[in-house]
Design an enzyme around this catalytic site. Structure first.
Site, PDB file in Angstrom:
ATOM      1  N   LEU A 333       6.228   4.796   3.446  1.00 52.21           N
ATOM      2  CA  LEU A 333       6.079   3.372   3.747  1.00 52.21           C
ATOM      3  C   LEU A 333       6.562   2.496   2.599  1.00 52.21           C
ATOM      4  O   LEU A 333       6.961   1.355   2.799  1.00 52.21           O
ATOM      5  CB  LEU A 333       4.609   3.037   4.042  1.00 52.21           C
ATOM      6  CG  LEU A 333       3.989   3.710   5.271  1.00 52.21           C
ATOM      7  CD1 LEU A 333       2.489   3.473   5.292  1.00 52.21           C
ATOM      8  CD2 LEU A 333       4.632   3.186   6.539  1.00 52.21           C
ATOM      9  N   GLY A 339       4.397   5.876  -7.900  1.00 53.62           N
ATOM     10  CA  GLY A 339       4.393   6.842  -6.821  1.00 53.62           C
ATOM     11  C   GLY A 339       4.858   6.260  -5.509  1.00 53.62           C
ATOM     12  O   GLY A 339       5.594   5.271  -5.472  1.00 53.62           O
ATOM     13  N   VAL A 341       3.914   5.659  -1.038  1.00 55.18           N
ATOM     14  CA  VAL A 341       2.889   5.465  -0.023  1.00 55.18           C
ATOM     15  C   VAL A 341       3.415   6.016   1.293  1.00 55.18           C
ATOM     16  O   VAL A 341       4.556   5.758   1.674  1.00 55.18           O
ATOM     17  CB  VAL A 341       2.523   3.981   0.126  1.00 55.18           C
ATOM     18  CG1 VAL A 341       1.442   3.802   1.173  1.00 55.18           C
ATOM     19  CG2 VAL A 341       2.056   3.423  -1.209  1.00 55.18           C
ATOM     20  N   ASP A 453      -2.376  -9.332 -10.198  1.00 54.22           N
ATOM     21  CA  ASP A 453      -1.026  -9.064  -9.723  1.00 54.22           C
ATOM     22  C   ASP A 453      -0.837  -9.566  -8.297  1.00 54.22           C
ATOM     23  O   ASP A 453      -0.329  -8.848  -7.430  1.00 54.22           O
ATOM     24  CB  ASP A 453      -0.726  -7.565  -9.807  1.00 54.22           C
ATOM     25  CG  ASP A 453       0.776  -7.261  -9.823  1.00 54.22           C
ATOM     26  OD1 ASP A 453       1.550  -8.185 -10.144  1.00 54.22           O
ATOM     27  OD2 ASP A 453       1.163  -6.132  -9.503  1.00 54.22           O
TER      28      ASP A 453
END
Length: 668
Positions: A333, A339, A341, A453
Site C-alpha cells: 500500500l 519500511g 505497508v 508530523d
C-alpha cells in the site's frame, strides 16, 4: 507439590447459586446521558435518519433472544449509525421497553450529531460515524469517560466477610466475562456469615474483540470493588457495564456457569490434576516446562508486558505473513523511510493494513519509532485518529496492524491520480475532522500528545472520506505543566513550525502550524513546497504565496481551480484566514486546536485578531522573516526579507530522511 494441590483446589471452585427468584426490580432507571456538541448539517435530516435507525433496531430486538442490535440510515447527508444493547436477563418485552425509554431520552438531543443514554437495563447510542460498532471507545467529543457509582448504603453484613465474599465473586466475573462467547456473565454468591445473597453481572458491548472487552471489564472491577462494603455499585462505560447488588434483579435460573472460564480451571488442567497422585515426577516436568517458557518469554520484546497495550492484539507473525501473501509486492500500500505497508486479509476475511518496520540492528531508530507508536496509539480512540488494532514483534520483525483506509492518503486527492475529485463539502469535512483529531490529542486525551508530523500524506481517508490522522512514530507526550519542551527536531520541512525547526522548541502549537499548512494544501490543491506559478522565485512556496494573496485581499485566487465553490466563496476565504492564523509566529499568536474546532463550523471570522506576516522556511535551509509589526488586510507595508541559516545541518539531514514518511496507503 503444593502448586499442584492449589490447582486442584481452584478447579473445584464454583460460583454461588441463589435460591431467591425475584425480578421486580427490573425498571428502566436512567443513569447517564450525553448529547454531542457538533451540530448537524440539517436537523430535519438528522431526526428522520435517527428515527429510521431506531425503528430498525427495535424490530431486531423484538425477536426472542436478541439483546444486541445495530442499524444505520444514510439519507440526505446527516448519516445516523445506531446501536442498542439490553441485559441478557431481560425478557423481550422488557428489552424493547428499555429501548423505547432510551429513544425517548435522546429525542431532546437536537444540538449534536451523536448521543448516548445509559439505563440499568440497556444502553442506546447513535452517531454520524460507524467506527464505534467495532471499537466503542472511539469518540468524537469529550465527556464519554467511564463512571463508577457506589451505593449510598453500607451493607448490614459484617464488612470484612462481605468484602471478601463479594470481592471474590467480582474477581471471578472479571476473569470469565471476556472468555464467554457473548461477553456476558451473571452470578450470585451467599455471604458466609449469613444467608444474604448478592447478585452481580458484567457485560461487554457486542461485536468487539476480546482484548477491548478484557480491558474494559478490568476497569469495571477496579471501580466497583473499591465501593465495597457498599450494598450495591454500578460501572458504566461505552464498552461495558457491570453491577452488583443485594437486591435481586435477575432470576435464579439466569446465572451463568463460569467454572470452566476461571483461572486454573480450563480443561487443559485435567491431565495435571490426574497426574498429581503420580508424585514428584510430573512436578519436575512442570518446572522444566515453566523454565523453558520463561526463557522463551524473555527473548521477546518487553512490549508484550507493557501496561499501555490494553485492548490491542499481539498477532502471530506467521498469521500476518500468510494474510499478506508473504508480504508480496502486489499487496504493498505504501513505502517509507522505515519500511513498507501491506494490505492484509485475516482469517475472518476482515481487511487491515500491516506496517512492516525494517530493523537492521538492536539499537536501530526504527525499533524506537515502533515501540513509541505502539505505546502511544494503543489507548487512543477517536473517529479521526487511525486505530491501532494490534502488533507483532519477533526478533527483527516488527509489525503494526492498523485500520485499512480504502481511499488511501489525502495527498493523492490533492495532487495525485485523483486530483480535483474532492468537492468543497468533502474538503471542509476533512479539515474539520483533522482539527477534531488534534484537539483530542492535545486536550481531551488523559495526557497531551503532540504528533510532530502532520502532513497530507499522513491523513488517511475512510470509505466516506472522513479523515484519520496516521503515523504516530514521531509523536511525543507533552507534560501539562510545561508550555513547551526542547527536543531534537524530527519532522518534515514545509510543514514544521519555525521555532521547532530552528530551536527544537516543541509544543502543541507545532501541530497547529502544520494543520494550517495542510489546510492551505487542501484549499489550493498545491504542495506546500510548490513554488508559486505567478512568481516562480525560490521564496514563493505555498505559505508565502497564500500570504501575499491575503495581503492584497486576493486570497480567493488561492482556491483550487478544479474546485467549484459558488456560494461557498466567503466561507472558503474565512477558512484560509483561519489557516493563516494557525501559521503565525511566535507560537503564542496561534490558537489551540480546540479553538480552531469552535471557529470552523460556521466559518467564523478572525474578529479583532490581526494577522502578521508568517516566518517562512524553505527547503534550502533558509528562514525568511518579515516585519514583526501587526497589520490588517489593507495597507500592509512590504519589507525586505532577512535570511538566516538553519543552525543545524544535522537536523536538516535527519528531516530530509524523515520526509519520506511512512504512508499507510500508497501514494499515487
Amino acid at each position: 507439590m503444593a502448586v499442584l494441590v492449589m490447582i486442584l483446589v481452584l478447579s473445584l471452585i464454583k460460583s454461588g447459586v441463589s435460591q431467591r427468584n425475584n425480578t421486580e426490580n427490573n425498571i428502566n432507571t436512567p443513569i447517564r446521558s450525553f448529547c454531542g456538541r457538533n451540530p448537524p448539517i440539517n436537523l430535519s435530516s438528522l431526526i428522520n435518519n435517527r428515527n429510521s435507525t431506531f425503528t430498525e433496531i427495535r424490530r431486531q430486538l423484538s425477536s426472542n433472544g436478541v439483546f444486541y442490535a445495530r442499524a444505520q440510515s444514510l439519507s440526505l447527508g446527516d448519516s445516523v449509525f445506531g446501536l442498542a444493547q439490553c441485559r441478557n436477563y431481560l425478557s423481550t418485552a422488557q428489552c424493547v421497553a428499555c429501548l423505547d425509554a432510551g429513544v425517548s431520552e435522546l429525542d431532546s438531543c437536537l444540538t449534536g450529531n451523536g448521543a448516548y443514554a445509559f439505563f440499568d437495563n440497556c444502553f442506546v447510542r447513535y452517531a454520524n460515524y460507524d467506527n464505534f460498532y467495532n471499537d466503542p471507545n472511539v469518540v468524537e467529543d469529550a465527556g464519554i469517560g467511564p463512571l463508577g457509582i457506589c451505593g449510598n448504603q453500607t451493607t448490614s453484613q459484617p464488612a470484612t466477610t462481605f468484602t471478601q465474599d463479594v470481592g471474590g465473586m467480582l474477581s471471578d466475573i472479571t476473569d470469565a466475562t471476556p472468555k464467554t462467547s457473548n461477553f456476558y456473565v451473571a452470578s450470585t454468591t451467599q455471604i458466609t456469615s449469613n444467608n444474604a445473597t448478592v447478585y452481580a453481572f458484567a457485560q461487554c458491548v457486542g461485536n468487539i474483540n476480546k482484548g477491548i472487552c478484557e480491558s474494559c471489564i478490568n476497569n469495571a472491577y477496579t471501580s466497583i470493588s473499591n465501593c465495597l462494603p457498599s450494598a450495591e455499585a454500578t460501572f458504566i462505560s461505552v464498552g461495558c457495564f457491570a453491577r452488583y447488588s443485594m437486591t435481586p434483579f435477575f432470576n435464579d435460573n439466569q446465572t451463568v456457569d463460569i467454572t470452566n472460564f476461571l483461572k486454573g480451571n480450563s480443561s487443559s488442567k485435567v491431565p495435571i490434576i490426574a497426574g498429581a497422585a503420580a508424585g514428584a515426577g510430573l512436578l519436575i516436568i512442570l518446572i522444566v516446562s515453566c523454565l523453558l517458557f520463561l526463557r522463551w518469554k524473555k527473548s521477546r520484546t518487553t512490549l508484550e508486558d507493557s501496561p499501555e497495550l490494553k485492548g490491542t492484539i499481539n498477532y502471530n507473525y506467521k498469521d500476518l505473513q500468510l494474510a499478506t501473501n508473504n508480504f508480496s509486492e502486489e499487496n504493498i500500500l505504501g513505502k517509507g523511510g522505515f519500511g513498507e505497508v501491506f494490505k492484509a486479509t485475516l482469517e475472518d476475511n476482515s481487511i487491515v493494513a500491516v506496517k512492516k518496520i525494517q530493523v537492521w540492528d538492536a539499537k536501530a531508530k526504527a525499533r524506537e519509532e515502533f515501540e513509541n507508536e505502539v505505546k502511544l496509539v494503543s489507548d487512543v480512540h477517536h473517529r479521526n485518529l487511525l486505530r491501532l488494532l494490534g502488533w507483532s514483534s519477533e526478533g527483527s520483525n516488527l509489525l503494526l496492524v492498523l485500520e485499512y483506509m480504502p481511499n488511501g492518503s489525502l495527498d493523492r486527492f490533492l495532487w495525485g491520480a485523483r486530483k480535483g475529485t474532492l468537492n468543497w463539502k468533502q474538503r471542509y469535512d476533512i479539515i474539520f475532522g483533522i482539527a477534531r483529531g488534534l484537539a483530542h490529542l492535545h486536550n481531551e486525551f488523559h495526557v497531551k500528545i503532540v504528533h510532530r508530523d502532520i502532513k497530507s500524506s499522513n491523513i488517511l481517508l475512510d470509505h466516506d472520506f472522513q479523515p484519520k490522522i496516521a503515523d504516530f512514530g514521531l509523536a511525543r507526550f507533552h507534560p501539562e505543566d510545561q508550555s513547551h519542551i526542547s527536543t531534537k527536531f524530527a519532522g518534515t520541512l514545509g510543514y514544521t513550525a519555525p521555532e521547532y525547526a530552528l530551536h527544537g522548541i516543541l509544543s502543541d502549537k507545532v501541530d497547529t502550524y502544520s494543520f494550517g499548512i495542510v489546510v492551505l494544501e487542501i484549499i489550493s490543491g498545491l504542495r506546500c513546497t510548490d513554488m508559486s506559478s505567478d512568481k516562480p522565485s525560490i521564496e514563493d512556496y505555498l505559505l508565502e504565496h497564500a500570504w501575499k494573496l491575503y495581503e492584497n485581499r486576493k486570497h480567493v485566487r488561492l482556491i483550487d481551480e478544479t474546485l467549484d465553490v459558488n456560494e461557498h466563496e466567503e466561507h472558503v476565504k474565512q477558512i484560509i484566514e483561519i489557516a493563516l492564523l494557525c501559521t503565525q509566529s511566535p507560537a503564542s499568536k496561534r490558537p489551540v486546536m480546540s479553538e480552531v474546532v469552535s471557529m470552523l463550523p460556521k466559518g467564523l471570522s478572525l474578529g479583532n485578531r490581526q494577522l502578521t506576516r508568517p516566518t517562512f522556511i524553505d527547503h534550502h535551509r533558509r528562514v525568511h522573516i518579515g516585519s514583526p509589526n501587526k497589520h490588517n488586510v489593507s495597507g500592509m507595508p512590504k519589507e525586505s526579507d532577512t535570511k538566516l541559516q538553519l543552525q543545524s545541518v544535522e537536523a536538516y539531514d535527519e528531516v530530509h530522511v524523515m520526509e519520506k514518511g511512512m504512508n499507510v496507503q500508497k501514494r499515487a
